[in-house]
Design a protein around this motif. Sequence first.
Motif, short mmCIF file in Angstrom:
data_model
loop_
_atom_site.label_atom_id
_atom_site.label_comp_id
_atom_site.label_asym_id
_atom_site.label_seq_id
_atom_site.Cartn_x
_atom_site.Cartn_y
_atom_site.Cartn_z
N ASN A 92 -24.48 -34.92 -38.64
CA ASN A 92 -25.21 -35.62 -39.69
C ASN A 92 -25.60 -34.74 -40.87
O ASN A 92 -26.30 -35.20 -41.77
CB ASN A 92 -26.45 -36.28 -39.09
CG ASN A 92 -26.07 -37.48 -38.27
OD1 ASN A 92 -25.24 -38.29 -38.68
ND2 ASN A 92 -26.65 -37.61 -37.10
N ARG A 95 -24.85 -36.23 -44.16
CA ARG A 95 -25.77 -37.33 -44.45
C ARG A 95 -27.09 -36.77 -44.98
O ARG A 95 -27.70 -37.36 -45.88
CB ARG A 95 -26.03 -38.16 -43.20
CG ARG A 95 -24.96 -39.16 -42.93
CD ARG A 95 -25.23 -40.01 -41.70
NE ARG A 95 -24.21 -41.02 -41.59
CZ ARG A 95 -22.95 -40.79 -41.28
NH1 ARG A 95 -22.55 -39.57 -41.03
NH2 ARG A 95 -22.06 -41.77 -41.23
N ARG A 98 -26.51 -36.02 -48.53
CA ARG A 98 -26.52 -37.27 -49.29
C ARG A 98 -27.94 -37.78 -49.50
O ARG A 98 -28.32 -38.16 -50.61
CB ARG A 98 -25.68 -38.33 -48.57
CG ARG A 98 -25.47 -39.65 -49.28
CD ARG A 98 -26.32 -40.84 -48.87
NE ARG A 98 -26.82 -40.88 -47.54
CZ ARG A 98 -26.35 -41.64 -46.55
NH1 ARG A 98 -25.30 -42.43 -46.75
NH2 ARG A 98 -26.92 -41.64 -45.37
N ASP A 118 -20.73 -43.33 -48.95
CA ASP A 118 -20.44 -43.98 -47.67
C ASP A 118 -18.99 -43.79 -47.26
O ASP A 118 -18.70 -43.48 -46.10
CB ASP A 118 -20.76 -45.48 -47.73
CG ASP A 118 -22.24 -45.78 -47.68
OD1 ASP A 118 -23.04 -44.87 -47.36
OD2 ASP A 118 -22.62 -46.94 -47.97
N LEU A 121 -18.56 -40.19 -46.15
CA LEU A 121 -19.18 -39.93 -44.85
C LEU A 121 -18.37 -40.50 -43.70
O LEU A 121 -18.30 -39.90 -42.63
CB LEU A 121 -20.61 -40.47 -44.84
CG LEU A 121 -21.58 -39.70 -45.74
CD1 LEU A 121 -22.90 -40.44 -45.85
CD2 LEU A 121 -21.78 -38.27 -45.25
#
Length: 133
Positions: A92, A95, A98, A118, A121
């Motif tokens: 992650n 993420r 992000r 998105d 990812l």
Amino acid sequence: MTSAEDPVTRSLDLVAERVGDPAPLVYGRLFRDYPETEPLFWRDTQGAVRGEMLARAFECLLDLDGAYAQNMIRAERVNHVDLGVPAEAFANFFRVIRDACRDVLAGDWTAETDAAWDRLLVRLDGLVSTVPA
């Protein structure tokens, strides 16, 4: 779409313009979301390791189609397991990047930016999931 027009690239550029070095924001979020990772940086008193890791992550984000990025992510997945990094935290990390960018950009974070992140990812998840933890 040129890299300057890419929403992910543009979001990273805007974050750099606004905060300079995003490492404190990214790692602050990482340590908040995955507190078990903070003790792993006990020797990184000046933040050099965190800065280098984030720079490599940005390189991978900006050139995910290149062999370097794909091989780097796969190799670092194995290396980080050996260092005691929880598999979920490694998976992650992008993420976390992000989310830190989205926080900085706030109202300037667009639906187009969100969709581009998105898509990226999902691709990163595919790379990470192909390497055993």
